[in-house]
Design a protein around this motif. Structure first.
Motif, PDB file in Angstrom:
ATOM      1  N   VAL A  97      43.696  50.666  47.338  1.00 25.07           N
ATOM      2  CA  VAL A  97      43.696  49.246  46.998  1.00 25.07           C
ATOM      3  C   VAL A  97      44.823  48.570  47.761  1.00 25.07           C
ATOM      4  O   VAL A  97      45.995  48.952  47.624  1.00 25.07           O
ATOM      5  CB  VAL A  97      43.869  49.056  45.481  1.00 25.07           C
ATOM      6  CG1 VAL A  97      43.917  47.573  45.131  1.00 25.07           C
ATOM      7  CG2 VAL A  97      42.742  49.747  44.720  1.00 25.07           C
ATOM      8  N   VAL A 130      36.399  48.205  43.049  1.00 22.37           N
ATOM      9  CA  VAL A 130      37.002  49.391  43.657  1.00 22.37           C
ATOM     10  C   VAL A 130      36.631  50.618  42.830  1.00 22.37           C
ATOM     11  O   VAL A 130      36.400  50.521  41.626  1.00 22.37           O
ATOM     12  CB  VAL A 130      38.536  49.255  43.765  1.00 22.37           C
ATOM     13  CG1 VAL A 130      38.910  48.210  44.783  1.00 22.37           C
ATOM     14  CG2 VAL A 130      39.159  48.934  42.409  1.00 22.37           C
ATOM     15  N   VAL A 149      39.809  42.950  43.273  1.00 17.58           N
ATOM     16  CA  VAL A 149      39.507  44.208  42.599  1.00 17.58           C
ATOM     17  C   VAL A 149      38.531  44.025  41.447  1.00 17.58           C
ATOM     18  O   VAL A 149      37.952  45.007  40.969  1.00 17.58           O
ATOM     19  CB  VAL A 149      40.796  44.884  42.078  1.00 17.58           C
ATOM     20  CG1 VAL A 149      41.677  45.318  43.235  1.00 17.58           C
ATOM     21  CG2 VAL A 149      41.558  43.961  41.127  1.00 17.58           C
TER      22      VAL A 149
END
Length: 424
Positions: free
Chosen positions: A238, A232, A244
């Motif tokens: 998010v 990310v 991530v």
């Protein structure tokens, strides 16, 4: 710390505390030493006059502050409809506005504190002559602050002023996000297959990624002897339970604390947020309810200014090695992504406006003339093609369409002369 000191209340709070201390100090000095002879400029009235004067200054200061700021906020809210929410944020973070509010509140607090010390009667009469004198000076300062505030706010809600403020923010953001080309080093990133066998980290929470602490992530990966891929980018939203990060052969500790999430996008590492604020001003100006192509062309000029300043500078690769070992790969904004953020929205909203489309092509031509990078020429050519495709569909007047075709042809010829863009 900077986030706290920039808040609207911070400077007024400091000024109010200072005013209270001065009021207390003035009373203490007068109680202990009195008024020396020869100070004719110090207030020399009695208890009744001091009460009346202090009461008048206190009520006037807080009354004027409340009325003026209420009317100003209403006017700013109306203006923000066409300029975007950045106008309100700029108003609250402007040191001049904070100082004006602090002057009114500090005057109110000073006079109230001084008023409580005024005592009449025959037992122990006391009049704070120093404080009454200073209160009169603060009243004059409030008048000056009011005049300054009205002139300052009038300049602040001017569309050109707002655009220039956003331009300055964009310049600083680009300087932070790019490097001088002669000093930049671009290590290569591994292929995607390198990460397929890695361990994934999923986000337990949601929000906009406000800060990516690359130093902490690099240190964690180096400490555990692993390679880390961040999925990310600052500014992205998010979602909970979504990947991530990926670690090879395993995840290092301390990854989540280095990913700071928040409820809104903020400037800093989020370069596209700064760009989108300017693009939003242009999009609002091109809406049917506003219909202001002049403002849109002003924004396009500022984007051209920013792109010309990027000539000779390069983007970081987002790849970090330590001791010749891969430690961190993280996503970064590219030149193409920057152009997308700048021009997609303006092109989509302004495709039916020949004035806007012509200015878009002119700015791309000017940027291409000074740019020497082949990949950047290809991105400029891509956007020029998108602009012309929309213009051919939306432009009804044959004369306007001919002008657009001429500008487009000149732009493409200039790019081809550099030999760095595909032919038409």
């Amino acid at each position: 710390m900077r986030e706290w000191t920039g808040q609207f209340w911070f400077l007024p709070a400091v000024m109010t505390i200072t005013a209270l201390f001065l009021a207390w100090a003035g009373i203490q000095v007068e109680e202990r030493h009195g008024i020396p002879a020869g100070l004719d400029w110090v207030y020399s009235g009695g208890e009744s006059g001091a009460r009346s004067l202090l009461s008048a200054v206190a009520s006037s200061a807080i009354g004027v502050a409340g009325t003026v700021f209420s009317i100003t906020i209403a006017a700013l809210s109306y203006a923000a409809g066409s300029m975007g929410p950045r106008l309100l944020d700029n108003f609250t973070r402007d040191r001049g506005n904070q100082a004006v509010l602090g002057t009114f509140i500090a005057t109110f607090a000073f006079t109230l504190f001084s008023l409580r010390s005024v005592q009449g009667g025959d037992d122990r009469p006391f009049v704070p002559h120093y404080n009454v004198t200073l209160a009169m000076l603060l009243a004059l300062a409030c008048v000056a602050a009011l005049v300054y505030f009205l002139a300052h706010v009038t300049r602040g809600i001017n569309m050109t002023a707002v655009i220039n403020l956003l331009r300055d923010d964009l310049r600083r953001a680009l300087e932070r996000a790019t490097d001088d080309r002669t000093e930049a080093v671009h290590p290569a990133a591994p292929p995607e297959a390198f990460w397929t066998a890695g361990e994934q980290l999923r986000s337990p929470d949601s929000g906009y990624l406000q800060l990516l602490d690359t130093e902490a992530l690099t240190a964690a990966a180096t400490r555990d002897g692993v390679a880390l891929l961040i999925l990310v980018r600052p500014g992205e939203y998010v979602f909970p339970n979504t990947p991530v990060a990926v670690g090879v052969p395993r995840l290092p500790g301390g990854v989540l604390p280095a990913l700071v999430l928040g409820p809104r996008r903020v400037a800093g590492q989020d370069l596209e947020f700064t760009v989108r604020q300017l693009a939003e001003v242009a999009a609002r100006a091109l809406s049917p309810g506003v219909n202001d192509p002049v403002t849109a062309t002003d924004v396009i000029d500022r984007f051209g200014d920013a792109l010309c300043r990027l000539q000779g500078r390069t983007w970081p690769s987002g790849v970090v090695y330590r001791d010749h070992q891969l430690r961190l790969v993280y996503p970064v904004t590219t030149y193409g992504g920057l152009l997308d953020s700048m021009f997609h929205m303006i092109r989509q909203y302004g495709s039916a406006s020949p004035a806007v489309t012509l200015r878009l092509l002119d700015v791309l031509r000017i940027v291409a003339q000074g740019e020497q990078d082949a990949t950047r020429h290809a991105e400029l050519d891509r956007h020029a093609t998108l602009i012309m495709e929309d213009a051919r569909r939306e432009t009804k007047n044959p004369g306007d369409l001919k002008d657009l075709e001429d500008r487009y042809r000149t732009l493409r010829q200039g790019i081809r002369r550099h030999g760095e863009a595909p032919g038409a």
